[in-house]
Write a protein that holds these residues in place. Structure first.
Motif, mmCIF file in Angstrom:
data_model
loop_
_atom_site.group_PDB
_atom_site.id
_atom_site.type_symbol
_atom_site.label_atom_id
_atom_site.label_comp_id
_atom_site.label_asym_id
_atom_site.label_seq_id
_atom_site.Cartn_x
_atom_site.Cartn_y
_atom_site.Cartn_z
ATOM 1 N N ARG A 245 5.839 42.488 44.211
ATOM 2 C CA ARG A 245 7.019 43.287 43.869
ATOM 3 C C ARG A 245 7.851 42.595 42.797
ATOM 4 N NH1 ARG A 245 10.635 42.552 49.364
ATOM 5 N NH2 ARG A 245 11.321 40.403 49.019
ATOM 6 N N VAL A 246 8.625 43.399 42.084
ATOM 7 C CA VAL A 246 9.537 42.889 41.061
ATOM 8 C C VAL A 246 10.798 42.359 41.740
ATOM 9 C CG1 VAL A 246 10.949 43.495 39.064
ATOM 10 C CG2 VAL A 246 8.640 44.433 39.295
ATOM 11 N N LEU A 247 11.182 41.131 41.383
ATOM 12 C CA LEU A 247 12.409 40.547 41.925
ATOM 13 C C LEU A 247 13.613 40.831 41.037
ATOM 14 C CD1 LEU A 247 11.165 36.991 43.027
ATOM 15 C CD2 LEU A 247 11.253 39.102 44.382
ATOM 16 N N LEU A 248 13.380 40.881 39.719
ATOM 17 C CA LEU A 248 14.499 41.094 38.786
ATOM 18 C C LEU A 248 13.937 41.487 37.426
ATOM 19 C CD1 LEU A 248 17.740 40.449 38.643
ATOM 20 C CD2 LEU A 248 16.972 38.602 37.145
ATOM 21 N N ALA A 298 12.221 33.976 46.577
ATOM 22 C CA ALA A 298 10.807 33.636 46.769
ATOM 23 C C ALA A 298 10.668 32.130 46.648
ATOM 24 C CB ALA A 298 9.918 34.328 45.736
ATOM 25 N N ILE A 299 9.675 31.580 47.352
ATOM 26 C CA ILE A 299 9.502 30.124 47.352
ATOM 27 C C ILE A 299 8.034 29.790 47.570
ATOM 28 C CG2 ILE A 299 9.966 29.841 49.839
ATOM 29 C CD1 ILE A 299 11.633 27.318 49.048
ATOM 30 N N VAL A 300 7.619 28.681 46.987
ATOM 31 C CA VAL A 300 6.253 28.187 47.087
ATOM 32 C C VAL A 300 5.839 28.035 48.559
ATOM 33 C CG1 VAL A 300 7.010 25.748 47.007
ATOM 34 C CG2 VAL A 300 4.747 26.389 46.121
ATOM 35 N N PRO A 301 4.623 28.419 48.954
ATOM 36 C CA PRO A 301 3.464 28.702 48.118
ATOM 37 C C PRO A 301 3.317 30.138 47.630
ATOM 38 C CG PRO A 301 2.792 28.707 50.404
ATOM 39 C CD PRO A 301 4.254 28.316 50.390
ATOM 40 N N ASP A 302 4.248 31.049 47.976
ATOM 41 C CA ASP A 302 4.154 32.388 47.402
ATOM 42 C C ASP A 302 4.269 32.299 45.883
ATOM 43 O OD1 ASP A 302 3.764 33.807 49.765
ATOM 44 O OD2 ASP A 302 5.904 33.842 50.203
ATOM 45 N N LEU A 303 3.687 33.265 45.203
ATOM 46 C CA LEU A 303 3.568 33.220 43.755
ATOM 47 C C LEU A 303 4.787 33.840 43.087
ATOM 48 C CD1 LEU A 303 0.597 33.268 45.015
ATOM 49 C CD2 LEU A 303 -0.143 34.102 42.789
ATOM 50 N N ILE A 304 5.272 33.193 42.034
ATOM 51 C CA ILE A 304 6.389 33.689 41.239
ATOM 52 C C ILE A 304 5.945 33.654 39.780
ATOM 53 C CG2 ILE A 304 8.802 33.392 40.578
ATOM 54 C CD1 ILE A 304 9.047 31.618 43.178
ATOM 55 N N SER A 305 5.830 34.812 39.161
ATOM 56 C CA SER A 305 5.389 34.888 37.768
ATOM 57 C C SER A 305 6.427 35.615 36.932
ATOM 58 C CB SER A 305 4.042 35.607 37.661
ATOM 59 O OG SER A 305 3.002 34.829 38.212
ATOM 60 N N VAL A 306 6.523 35.215 35.678
ATOM 61 C CA VAL A 306 7.397 35.891 34.718
ATOM 62 C C VAL A 306 6.505 36.684 33.773
ATOM 63 C CG1 VAL A 306 9.124 35.613 32.908
ATOM 64 C CG2 VAL A 306 9.132 34.074 34.896
ATOM 65 N N LEU A 307 6.752 37.991 33.693
ATOM 66 C CA LEU A 307 5.927 38.885 32.885
ATOM 67 C C LEU A 307 6.788 39.613 31.870
ATOM 68 C CD1 LEU A 307 3.856 40.567 35.762
ATOM 69 C CD2 LEU A 307 3.468 38.359 34.673
ATOM 70 N N ARG A 325 12.617 39.581 27.050
ATOM 71 C CA ARG A 325 12.889 40.625 28.046
ATOM 72 C C ARG A 325 11.745 40.590 29.053
ATOM 73 N NH1 ARG A 325 16.517 44.549 25.873
ATOM 74 N NH2 ARG A 325 15.553 46.199 27.117
ATOM 75 N N VAL A 326 12.072 40.305 30.296
ATOM 76 C CA VAL A 326 11.033 39.990 31.280
ATOM 77 C C VAL A 326 11.325 40.633 32.636
ATOM 78 C CG1 VAL A 326 10.584 37.754 30.168
ATOM 79 C CG2 VAL A 326 12.194 37.876 32.088
ATOM 80 N N ARG A 327 10.307 40.593 33.474
ATOM 81 C CA ARG A 327 10.479 40.894 34.897
ATOM 82 C C ARG A 327 9.885 39.736 35.689
ATOM 83 N NH1 ARG A 327 9.002 47.364 35.748
ATOM 84 N NH2 ARG A 327 9.603 48.034 33.650
ATOM 85 N N ILE A 328 10.588 39.345 36.734
ATOM 86 C CA ILE A 328 10.080 38.316 37.652
ATOM 87 C C ILE A 328 9.298 39.033 38.743
ATOM 88 C CG2 ILE A 328 10.661 36.384 39.159
ATOM 89 C CD1 ILE A 328 13.386 36.254 37.733
ATOM 90 N N PHE A 329 8.034 38.652 38.894
ATOM 91 C CA PHE A 329 7.143 39.344 39.823
ATOM 92 C C PHE A 329 6.660 38.344 40.870
ATOM 93 C CE2 PHE A 329 3.178 41.463 41.156
ATOM 94 C CZ PHE A 329 3.635 42.769 41.323
ATOM 95 N N ALA A 330 6.810 38.692 42.137
ATOM 96 C CA ALA A 330 6.415 37.810 43.236
ATOM 97 C C ALA A 330 5.223 38.388 43.985
ATOM 98 C CB ALA A 330 7.579 37.601 44.200
ATOM 99 N N ILE A 331 4.341 37.505 44.446
ATOM 100 C CA ILE A 331 3.133 37.896 45.170
ATOM 101 C C ILE A 331 3.003 37.018 46.412
ATOM 102 C CG2 ILE A 331 0.621 38.109 45.058
ATOM 103 C CD1 ILE A 331 0.874 38.307 42.008
#
Length: 366
Positions: A245-248, A298-307, A325-331
């Motif tokens: 999901r998108v965090l921001l 969100a916090i490790v070990p869950d994934l946090i990516s900037v797209l 211009r980005v979205r922070i996406f967590a998995i």
């Protein structure tokens, strides 16, 4: 079922691996070029399912080690990881039967493919991190009882060393990190020699084909003028990762980054376009934690990516820039990465964070 990778598969795989790399693991673009060149020469790369590996086969993990920013300055020639593999085989007195990625994220998704193309060995469709982590002991192989050493380390000058710390994977990381720093900040390694039976018990399965699938989903969504973030979330729902999901959404307003002790460390701040919210990301090669003020997102070990906000193209920590211009996406991570044994090795406290892990799907983004 075995998969023979085609040249057209590589951009999708690299894109998906950059997503799973959580900002680290190195920019896969350099590896993409090296692997593409091998396929253009007529060489082949075969991905095999973990269940297809013979129990008594020798499988070796292949990767680069060091600060991702240094790879940009010291582009590999391509021989380095093969030399490391051959030196480890010499030390063990046995040839490897297959290669497995140390991690499925970033450049380290490409290094094993390069080794496979140059040696003819198959690549096991799985890895030991399910993302990217900064340290060698942070692998499910080690969590569930496989020794990381002996490890062979090679630099761009083809200088090679072997380190053997027995079952002490923390010491292996410490010595290998010091060696890599003295080799100029980046090296190429062959590690975690294990049997096929150990692979089946300890690896996170089918992550390379997942990276390929995720990269393809992003591309096809863009081609069909669909929201790639919705497509990613839908795709993840029927995988072992399950939640995305998108965090921001916003723009990068500040980045502080430094290379030290063989890592890239720093923070990035991303604000909504109206300035009403700001999320701070902390990273050590990879993003470790996302906070909105004091509130954990969100916090490790869950994934946090900037797209990228429009294309969903992953942005590595070394490529983050003011104004993007980005979205922070967590998995969410797979269950094998959420056990007490796993969290002890690569949970928040393993990175010096003074808090316990909370699953990302249980945290609110509002």
């Amino acid at each position: 079922m075995a998969i023979t990778l085609q040249l057209d598969d590589l951009p999708d795989l690299a894109r998906g691996a950059a997503l799973l790399g959580t900002g680290g693991g190195g920019d896969p673009y350099i590896g993409l070029l090296l692997v593409s060149a091998e396929l253009e020469r007529g060489r082949t790369i075969t991905l095999i399912d973990p269940d297809e590996v013979d129990d008594d086969a020798l499988v070796v993990a292949s990767a680069f080690m060091g600060a991702p920013t240094v790879v940009i300055e010291k582009i590999p020639g391509g021989d380095e990881p093969v030399i490391a593999l051959r030196r480890l085989e010499q030390h063990l007195g046995r040839a490897a039967d297959a290669i497995i990625p140390m991690e499925c994220g970033g450049l380290n998704s490409m290094v094993p493919l390069l080794v496979a193309a140059r040696t003819g060995l198959p690549v096991v469709d799985g890895d030991g991190m399910g993302r990217a982590f900064p340290e060698l002991q942070m692998e499910t192989f080690g969590v569930y009882g496989v020794s990381g050493s002996p490890i062979a380390i090679c630099n761009e000058r083809k200088h090679v060393t072997v380190i053997d710390t027995g079952p002490d994977n923390h010491s292996m990381e410490w010595y290998a990190r010091g060696t890599t720093i003295r080799m100029g900040g980046v090296s190429y390694i062959a590690e975690y020699p294990m049997t096929g039976a150990q692979v089946k018990r300890t690896a996170i399965p089918r992550t390379m084909s997942l990276a390929l699938r995720l990269g393809r989903v992003i591309r096809e969504a863009r081609e069909q003028h669909r929201d790639p973030f919705e497509a990613l979330t839908e795709c993840l729902s029927d995988t072992i990762y399950q939640h995305g999901r998108v965090l921001l959404e916003g723009k990068v307003v500040d980045v502080e980054r430094r290379s030290a002790d063989g890592f890239v460390r720093g923070t990035a701040r991303i604000s909504t376009f109206d300035g009403s919210r700001t999320v701070e990301l902390t990273f050590q090669n990879e993003h470790l934690v996302a906070r909105d003020g004091k509130r954990l997102l969100a916090i490790v070990p869950d994934l946090i990516s900037v797209l990228d906000a429009e294309s969903a193209a992953p942005i590595t920590t070394e490529a983050l820039r003011y104004g993007q211009r980005v979205r922070i996406f967590a998995i969410s991570t797979p269950p094998i990465m959420r056990t007490p044994e796993a969290l002890e090795v690569f949970g928040p406290r393993a990175f010096g964070l003074d808090e316990d892990w909370t699953p990302v799907e249980e945290l609110s983004t509002v």
